[in-house]
Design a protein around this motif. Structure first.
Motif, PDB file in Angstrom:
ATOM      1  N   SER A  45      -9.295  17.260  30.759  1.00  0.00           N
ATOM      2  CA  SER A  45     -10.568  16.787  31.324  1.00  0.00           C
ATOM      3  C   SER A  45     -11.571  17.915  31.542  1.00  0.00           C
ATOM      4  O   SER A  45     -12.761  17.667  31.698  1.00  0.00           O
ATOM      5  CB  SER A  45     -10.302  16.082  32.655  1.00  0.00           C
ATOM      6  OG  SER A  45      -9.841  17.014  33.613  1.00  0.00           O
ATOM      7  N   ILE A  46     -11.096  19.168  31.559  1.00  0.00           N
ATOM      8  CA  ILE A  46     -12.004  20.299  31.830  1.00  0.00           C
ATOM      9  C   ILE A  46     -12.968  20.524  30.676  1.00  0.00           C
ATOM     10  O   ILE A  46     -14.144  20.782  30.886  1.00  0.00           O
ATOM     11  CB  ILE A  46     -11.174  21.581  32.103  1.00  0.00           C
ATOM     12  CG1 ILE A  46     -10.466  21.450  33.453  1.00  0.00           C
ATOM     13  CG2 ILE A  46     -12.044  22.827  32.075  1.00  0.00           C
ATOM     14  CD1 ILE A  46      -9.516  22.569  33.757  1.00  0.00           C
ATOM     15  N   ASN A  47     -12.448  20.395  29.451  1.00  0.00           N
ATOM     16  CA  ASN A  47     -13.289  20.677  28.291  1.00  0.00           C
ATOM     17  C   ASN A  47     -12.978  19.648  27.210  1.00  0.00           C
ATOM     18  O   ASN A  47     -11.823  19.446  26.851  1.00  0.00           O
ATOM     19  CB  ASN A  47     -13.006  22.100  27.783  1.00  0.00           C
ATOM     20  CG  ASN A  47     -14.055  22.566  26.792  1.00  0.00           C
ATOM     21  OD1 ASN A  47     -14.597  21.783  26.016  1.00  0.00           O
ATOM     22  ND2 ASN A  47     -14.342  23.873  26.819  1.00  0.00           N
ATOM     23  N   SER A  48     -14.019  19.038  26.693  1.00  0.00           N
ATOM     24  CA  SER A  48     -13.822  17.990  25.677  1.00  0.00           C
ATOM     25  C   SER A  48     -13.284  18.554  24.366  1.00  0.00           C
ATOM     26  O   SER A  48     -12.774  17.812  23.531  1.00  0.00           O
ATOM     27  CB  SER A  48     -15.156  17.272  25.414  1.00  0.00           C
ATOM     28  OG  SER A  48     -16.136  18.199  24.977  1.00  0.00           O
ATOM     29  N   ASN A  49     -13.403  19.880  24.181  1.00  0.00           N
ATOM     30  CA  ASN A  49     -12.877  20.500  22.958  1.00  0.00           C
ATOM     31  C   ASN A  49     -11.352  20.646  22.996  1.00  0.00           C
ATOM     32  O   ASN A  49     -10.735  20.903  21.965  1.00  0.00           O
ATOM     33  CB  ASN A  49     -13.520  21.873  22.742  1.00  0.00           C
ATOM     34  CG  ASN A  49     -15.008  21.756  22.449  1.00  0.00           C
ATOM     35  OD1 ASN A  49     -15.432  20.815  21.778  1.00  0.00           O
ATOM     36  ND2 ASN A  49     -15.811  22.687  22.961  1.00  0.00           N
ATOM     37  N   ILE A  50     -10.757  20.531  24.204  1.00  0.00           N
ATOM     38  CA  ILE A  50      -9.308  20.620  24.320  1.00  0.00           C
ATOM     39  C   ILE A  50      -8.728  19.232  24.057  1.00  0.00           C
ATOM     40  O   ILE A  50      -8.873  18.324  24.873  1.00  0.00           O
ATOM     41  CB  ILE A  50      -8.894  21.122  25.720  1.00  0.00           C
ATOM     42  CG1 ILE A  50      -9.531  22.476  26.015  1.00  0.00           C
ATOM     43  CG2 ILE A  50      -7.382  21.228  25.830  1.00  0.00           C
ATOM     44  CD1 ILE A  50      -9.265  22.981  27.418  1.00  0.00           C
ATOM     45  N   SER A 101      -5.228  14.290  24.394  1.00  0.00           N
ATOM     46  CA  SER A 101      -4.951  12.856  24.537  1.00  0.00           C
ATOM     47  C   SER A 101      -3.669  12.441  23.819  1.00  0.00           C
ATOM     48  O   SER A 101      -2.905  11.612  24.312  1.00  0.00           O
ATOM     49  CB  SER A 101      -6.133  12.031  24.017  1.00  0.00           C
ATOM     50  OG  SER A 101      -6.391  12.352  22.651  1.00  0.00           O
ATOM     51  N   GLY A 102      -3.407  13.048  22.642  1.00  0.00           N
ATOM     52  CA  GLY A 102      -2.220  12.672  21.877  1.00  0.00           C
ATOM     53  C   GLY A 102      -0.929  13.028  22.588  1.00  0.00           C
ATOM     54  O   GLY A 102      -0.040  12.181  22.757  1.00  0.00           O
ATOM     55  N   ILE A 103      -0.810  14.274  23.051  1.00  0.00           N
ATOM     56  CA  ILE A 103       0.429  14.700  23.726  1.00  0.00           C
ATOM     57  C   ILE A 103       0.567  14.032  25.089  1.00  0.00           C
ATOM     58  O   ILE A 103       1.675  13.714  25.529  1.00  0.00           O
ATOM     59  CB  ILE A 103       0.464  16.249  23.854  1.00  0.00           C
ATOM     60  CG1 ILE A 103       1.844  16.683  24.330  1.00  0.00           C
ATOM     61  CG2 ILE A 103      -0.612  16.758  24.805  1.00  0.00           C
ATOM     62  CD1 ILE A 103       2.066  18.186  24.241  1.00  0.00           C
ATOM     63  N   ILE A 104      -0.576  13.770  25.767  1.00  0.00           N
ATOM     64  CA  ILE A 104      -0.532  13.062  27.058  1.00  0.00           C
ATOM     65  C   ILE A 104       0.019  11.651  26.863  1.00  0.00           C
ATOM     66  O   ILE A 104       0.882  11.190  27.619  1.00  0.00           O
ATOM     67  CB  ILE A 104      -1.935  13.025  27.697  1.00  0.00           C
ATOM     68  CG1 ILE A 104      -2.327  14.415  28.204  1.00  0.00           C
ATOM     69  CG2 ILE A 104      -1.991  12.019  28.845  1.00  0.00           C
ATOM     70  CD1 ILE A 104      -3.766  14.523  28.638  1.00  0.00           C
ATOM     71  N   LYS A 105      -0.471  10.969  25.842  1.00  0.00           N
ATOM     72  CA  LYS A 105       0.004   9.612  25.557  1.00  0.00           C
ATOM     73  C   LYS A 105       1.481   9.624  25.178  1.00  0.00           C
ATOM     74  O   LYS A 105       2.258   8.740  25.575  1.00  0.00           O
ATOM     75  CB  LYS A 105      -0.826   9.003  24.432  1.00  0.00           C
ATOM     76  CG  LYS A 105      -0.529   7.541  24.166  1.00  0.00           C
ATOM     77  CD  LYS A 105      -1.464   6.975  23.098  1.00  0.00           C
ATOM     78  CE  LYS A 105      -1.154   5.498  22.850  1.00  0.00           C
ATOM     79  NZ  LYS A 105      -2.055   4.933  21.802  1.00  0.00           N
ATOM     80  N   LEU A 106       1.898  10.645  24.401  1.00  0.00           N
ATOM     81  CA  LEU A 106       3.296  10.762  23.994  1.00  0.00           C
ATOM     82  C   LEU A 106       4.205  10.940  25.209  1.00  0.00           C
ATOM     83  O   LEU A 106       5.239  10.271  25.329  1.00  0.00           O
ATOM     84  CB  LEU A 106       3.455  11.939  23.040  1.00  0.00           C
ATOM     85  CG  LEU A 106       4.902  12.252  22.612  1.00  0.00           C
ATOM     86  CD1 LEU A 106       5.483  11.097  21.806  1.00  0.00           C
ATOM     87  CD2 LEU A 106       4.938  13.551  21.799  1.00  0.00           C
ATOM     88  N   ILE A 107       3.825  11.844  26.129  1.00  0.00           N
ATOM     89  CA  ILE A 107       4.640  12.088  27.328  1.00  0.00           C
ATOM     90  C   ILE A 107       4.733  10.822  28.171  1.00  0.00           C
ATOM     91  O   ILE A 107       5.806  10.469  28.681  1.00  0.00           O
ATOM     92  CB  ILE A 107       4.045  13.250  28.150  1.00  0.00           C
ATOM     93  CG1 ILE A 107       4.202  14.567  27.390  1.00  0.00           C
ATOM     94  CG2 ILE A 107       4.738  13.357  29.514  1.00  0.00           C
ATOM     95  CD1 ILE A 107       3.534  15.744  28.053  1.00  0.00           C
ATOM     96  N   LYS A 108       3.613  10.111  28.314  1.00  0.00           N
ATOM     97  CA  LYS A 108       3.603   8.877  29.096  1.00  0.00           C
ATOM     98  C   LYS A 108       4.548   7.838  28.482  1.00  0.00           C
ATOM     99  O   LYS A 108       5.355   7.219  29.194  1.00  0.00           O
ATOM    100  CB  LYS A 108       2.181   8.324  29.170  1.00  0.00           C
ATOM    101  CG  LYS A 108       2.060   7.033  29.959  1.00  0.00           C
ATOM    102  CD  LYS A 108       0.616   6.544  29.978  1.00  0.00           C
ATOM    103  CE  LYS A 108       0.509   5.222  30.714  1.00  0.00           C
ATOM    104  NZ  LYS A 108      -0.884   4.711  30.720  1.00  0.00           N
ATOM    105  N   ASN A 109       4.471   7.666  27.170  1.00  0.00           N
ATOM    106  CA  ASN A 109       5.334   6.683  26.504  1.00  0.00           C
ATOM    107  C   ASN A 109       6.806   7.077  26.590  1.00  0.00           C
ATOM    108  O   ASN A 109       7.681   6.220  26.782  1.00  0.00           O
ATOM    109  CB  ASN A 109       4.921   6.537  25.035  1.00  0.00           C
ATOM    110  CG  ASN A 109       3.596   5.821  24.870  1.00  0.00           C
ATOM    111  OD1 ASN A 109       3.199   5.042  25.738  1.00  0.00           O
ATOM    112  ND2 ASN A 109       2.896   6.092  23.792  1.00  0.00           N
TER     113      ASN A 109
END
Length: 250
Positions: A137-142, A145-153
């Motif tokens: 969330s700090i920088n849109s260039n980082i 979202s993919g790894i966050i979604k993977l960890i959540k799933n």
């Protein structure tokens, strides 16, 4: 207790809501001063500072909630372990010794495994998940979202798999041991009725009465355990609902 837990959950999140809104308003006011300064680096630094302040404020609040949830799971296992000896004794006394032995062993192993997974896996992964969310969330260039979604799933499917396996093993054991206990109980009743003349049938009926009474005790203990577990879990559910509402409104 439930009303108090609900009020406490919303009281705490209202305070966090006020802090988040205050920080947002402060940076909104500062942004008017920033707009008067034509500096690309200052704009970037300002955005990062604003996001970090809000994210860390939310993290300190939400982390308390999921630590409380993990503690609630630990308390559930303690409650279950506390009622397990009484349940096992009642099951054995009511003519189901095989079920009592198998259930006690399976539950003790399962509870220890679930508790260890919560302490050693779930809590660290939740901290990592939250850290990646803040970083993304700090920088849109980082691109996180993919790894966050993977960890959540992985967390959701992992917990679902463990729960399903645990419930499946208990169900299979219950089916197998119940047949064995039923056969043993019928054999014992037949032996009483046949071996003891005249009063054999009376003894058999008395045995049925005793088993029914012990079954009532077992069910009462089970209902108490379920109520105790609900009382332990509901405050965490209230807190999660309060956080969700607070974040949506914020």
């Amino acid at each position: 207790f439930l009303t108090g837990g609900l009020l406490e959950a919303f009281k705490g999140t209202l305070k966090d809501f006020a802090i988040v809104i205050s920080i947002t308003l402060i940076f909104a006011v500062l942004s008017t001063l920033r707009s008067s300064l034509d500096s690309k680096f200052l704009t970037s630094a300002f955005s990062i500072a604003a996001t970090v302040c809000i994210a860390l404020t939310l993290f300190s609040s939400v982390r308390e909630g999921y630590v409380q949830a993990v503690d609630a799971v630990q308390d559930m296992s303690f409650i279950t372990k506390g009622t397990l000896p009484v349940m096992a004794a009642a099951m054995a006394s009511s003519g189901a010794p095989t079920s009592a032995t198998a259930l006690s062993a399976a539950l003790m192993i399962g509870l220890d495994v679930v508790s260890e997974l919560n302490r050693s896996v779930l809590l660290p992964v939740l901290n990592l998940y939250t850290a990646l969310c803040i970083a993304g969330s700090i920088n849109s260039n980082i691109r996180m979202s993919g790894i966050i979604k993977l960890i959540k799933n992985v967390m959701i499917w992992g917990m679902t798999l463990v729960s399903t396996l645990f419930a499946g093993v208990l169900s299979m054991q219950k089916l197998i041991t119940a047949s064995s206990d039923t056969l043993a109980g019928r054999s014992a009743k037949f032996a009483f009725a046949s071996a003891v003349p005249i009063v054999g049938s009376t003894l058999r009926d008395a045995m049925d009465t005793v088993f029914s009474c012990i079954g009532t005790i077992k069910n009462t203990v089970g209902v108490f355990a379920v109520i105790a577990i609900l009382m332990t879990v509901l405050p965490s559910i209230f807190k999660a609902a309060a956080y969700y509402l607070m974040l949506s409104v914020s």
